[in-house]
Design a protein around this motif. Structure first.
Motif, PDB file in Angstrom:
ATOM      1  N   PRO A 116      15.006  -6.582  -5.709  1.00 57.33           N
ATOM      2  CA  PRO A 116      15.393  -6.874  -4.324  1.00 57.33           C
ATOM      3  C   PRO A 116      16.662  -6.084  -3.959  1.00 57.33           C
ATOM      4  N   GLY A 117      16.777  -5.725  -2.687  1.00 56.47           N
ATOM      5  CA  GLY A 117      17.934  -4.962  -2.233  1.00 56.47           C
ATOM      6  C   GLY A 117      17.651  -3.480  -2.089  1.00 56.47           C
ATOM      7  N   PHE A 118      16.413  -3.085  -2.342  1.00 60.24           N
ATOM      8  CA  PHE A 118      16.014  -1.682  -2.244  1.00 60.24           C
ATOM      9  C   PHE A 118      14.860  -1.540  -1.258  1.00 60.24           C
ATOM     10  N   ALA A 119      14.885  -0.465  -0.475  1.00 59.87           N
ATOM     11  CA  ALA A 119      13.729  -0.106   0.345  1.00 59.87           C
ATOM     12  C   ALA A 119      12.777   0.672  -0.554  1.00 59.87           C
ATOM     13  N   HIS A 120      11.487   0.544  -0.286  1.00 55.19           N
ATOM     14  CA  HIS A 120      10.484   1.163  -1.162  1.00 55.19           C
ATOM     15  C   HIS A 120       9.391   1.831  -0.337  1.00 55.19           C
ATOM     16  N   GLY A 121       8.932   2.979  -0.830  1.00 56.19           N
ATOM     17  CA  GLY A 121       7.808   3.648  -0.197  1.00 56.19           C
ATOM     18  C   GLY A 121       7.191   4.670  -1.127  1.00 56.19           C
ATOM     19  N   PHE A 122       6.065   5.208  -0.700  1.00 54.59           N
ATOM     20  CA  PHE A 122       5.400   6.248  -1.495  1.00 54.59           C
ATOM     21  C   PHE A 122       4.556   7.121  -0.593  1.00 54.59           C
ATOM     22  N   VAL A 123       4.287   8.331  -1.081  1.00 53.49           N
ATOM     23  CA  VAL A 123       3.371   9.243  -0.406  1.00 53.49           C
ATOM     24  C   VAL A 123       2.285   9.615  -1.405  1.00 53.49           C
ATOM     25  N   VAL A 124       1.049   9.711  -0.905  1.00 58.06           N
ATOM     26  CA  VAL A 124      -0.094  10.015  -1.757  1.00 58.06           C
ATOM     27  C   VAL A 124      -0.223  11.521  -1.942  1.00 58.06           C
ATOM     28  N   LEU A 125      -0.318  11.956  -3.194  1.00 61.90           N
ATOM     29  CA  LEU A 125      -0.419  13.373  -3.525  1.00 61.90           C
ATOM     30  C   LEU A 125      -1.844  13.790  -3.883  1.00 61.90           C
ATOM     31  N   SER A 126      -2.678  12.857  -4.284  1.00 58.46           N
ATOM     32  CA  SER A 126      -4.066  13.139  -4.664  1.00 58.46           C
ATOM     33  C   SER A 126      -4.988  12.887  -3.464  1.00 58.46           C
ATOM     34  N   GLU A 127      -6.263  13.160  -3.647  1.00 61.75           N
ATOM     35  CA  GLU A 127      -7.228  12.937  -2.563  1.00 61.75           C
ATOM     36  C   GLU A 127      -7.184  11.496  -2.071  1.00 61.75           C
ATOM     37  N   THR A 128      -7.150  10.542  -3.000  1.00 62.26           N
ATOM     38  CA  THR A 128      -6.921   9.128  -2.695  1.00 62.26           C
ATOM     39  C   THR A 128      -6.065   8.555  -3.813  1.00 62.26           C
ATOM     40  N   ALA A 129      -5.493   7.401  -3.558  1.00 68.28           N
ATOM     41  CA  ALA A 129      -4.720   6.701  -4.589  1.00 68.28           C
ATOM     42  C   ALA A 129      -4.862   5.205  -4.383  1.00 68.28           C
ATOM     43  N   ASP A 130      -5.046   4.503  -5.499  1.00 70.64           N
ATOM     44  CA  ASP A 130      -5.033   3.048  -5.502  1.00 70.64           C
ATOM     45  C   ASP A 130      -3.710   2.613  -6.117  1.00 70.64           C
ATOM     46  N   PHE A 131      -2.939   1.878  -5.328  1.00 70.63           N
ATOM     47  CA  PHE A 131      -1.570   1.490  -5.648  1.00 70.63           C
ATOM     48  C   PHE A 131      -1.541  -0.027  -5.795  1.00 70.63           C
ATOM     49  N   LEU A 132      -1.117  -0.514  -6.949  1.00 74.82           N
ATOM     50  CA  LEU A 132      -1.036  -1.947  -7.206  1.00 74.82           C
ATOM     51  C   LEU A 132       0.422  -2.352  -7.389  1.00 74.82           C
ATOM     52  N   TYR A 133       0.763  -3.530  -6.849  1.00 77.84           N
ATOM     53  CA  TYR A 133       2.120  -4.009  -7.080  1.00 77.84           C
ATOM     54  C   TYR A 133       2.196  -5.528  -7.030  1.00 77.84           C
ATOM     55  N   LYS A 134       3.091  -6.029  -7.875  1.00 71.95           N
ATOM     56  CA  LYS A 134       3.420  -7.444  -7.934  1.00 71.95           C
ATOM     57  C   LYS A 134       4.719  -7.629  -7.144  1.00 71.95           C
ATOM     58  N   THR A 135       4.860  -8.782  -6.472  1.00 72.41           N
ATOM     59  CA  THR A 135       6.096  -9.058  -5.741  1.00 72.41           C
ATOM     60  C   THR A 135       6.680 -10.403  -6.173  1.00 72.41           C
ATOM     61  N   THR A 136       7.997 -10.503  -6.036  1.00 77.60           N
ATOM     62  CA  THR A 136       8.709 -11.718  -6.420  1.00 77.60           C
ATOM     63  C   THR A 136       8.842 -12.711  -5.275  1.00 77.60           C
ATOM     64  N   ASP A 137       8.428 -12.327  -4.085  1.00 75.86           N
ATOM     65  CA  ASP A 137       8.395 -13.253  -2.957  1.00 75.86           C
ATOM     66  C   ASP A 137       7.208 -12.876  -2.093  1.00 75.86           C
ATOM     67  N   TYR A 138       6.846 -13.789  -1.224  1.00 79.99           N
ATOM     68  CA  TYR A 138       5.695 -13.575  -0.357  1.00 79.99           C
ATOM     69  C   TYR A 138       6.048 -12.620   0.778  1.00 79.99           C
TER      70      TYR A 138
END
Length: 183
Positions: A116-138
């Motif tokens: 917590p306390g950080f902004a987060h993002g990503f850009v896809v470099l491949s044709e498609t990408a499946d991105f999974l993530y767990k979070t500590t709050d809803y």
């Protein structure tokens, strides 16, 4: 230990490399172990939500955070490749406004802990990408905020040479100078 943990240039952000057991049949990897996570990454973390997004090449998601109910995120890619970024937006931090980025892919099995306390993002470099993530709050849409992906004050060096595709809310994100940030 089934994981190797390395502090990134922003030391609270951790690169997690799980041990991959592979042979002619394929591979096996333990993607999360609460005991190892508490011992080697962060004590006292409880994950409450798992998310999965699929995006096409040059889609940029982020830079997201929740100003109330801040989320820690454990992120990974299970298909394709992304460039993943965390930005320290804690005003009291000596690293306020600094960023760290890393390549995550199905091939390298890397994960990243973004507290917590950080902004987060990503850009896809491949044709498609499946991105999974767990979070500590809803997810609380009323508290969601977005930092502008190309804010010159932050200066993220995205590994793309085209204008990314993004959601309207991301395209209207604020610069660090105008954003709500953490104390």
């Amino acid at each position: 230990m089934a994981i190797t943990v390395t502090a990134m240039a922003l030391p609270e952000v951790k690169l997690i490399e799980p041990k991959v057991f592979g042979d002619a049949r394929g591979f096996f990897v333990e993607t999360f172990n609460a005991r190892d996570f508490a011992e080697h990454v962060q004590v006292g973390v409880e994950f409450v939500q798992d998310n999965h997004s699929r995006s096409v090449r040059h889609v940029l998601r982020g830079l997201h955070y929740q100003i109330q109910h801040p989320q820690g995120k454990l992120v990974r890619v299970v298909a394709g490749e992304v460039f993943d970024v965390a930005v320290d937006i804690r005003k009291s931090s000596p690293n306020f406004g600094k960023w760290v980025g890393m390549h995550l892919s199905a091939a390298n099995h890397r994960q990243v802990w973004i507290p917590p306390g950080f902004a987060h993002g990503f850009v896809v470099l491949s044709e498609t990408a499946d991105f999974l993530y767990k979070t500590t709050d809803y997810w609380y849409p009323d508290h969601e905020r977005c930092l502008r992906w190309n804010d010159p004050q932050v200066g993220i060096e995205w590994p793309i040479d085209v204008e990314p595709t993004m959601a309207a809310k991301d395209a209207q994100a604020r610069s660090l100078a105008d954003a709500e940030v953490f104390a």
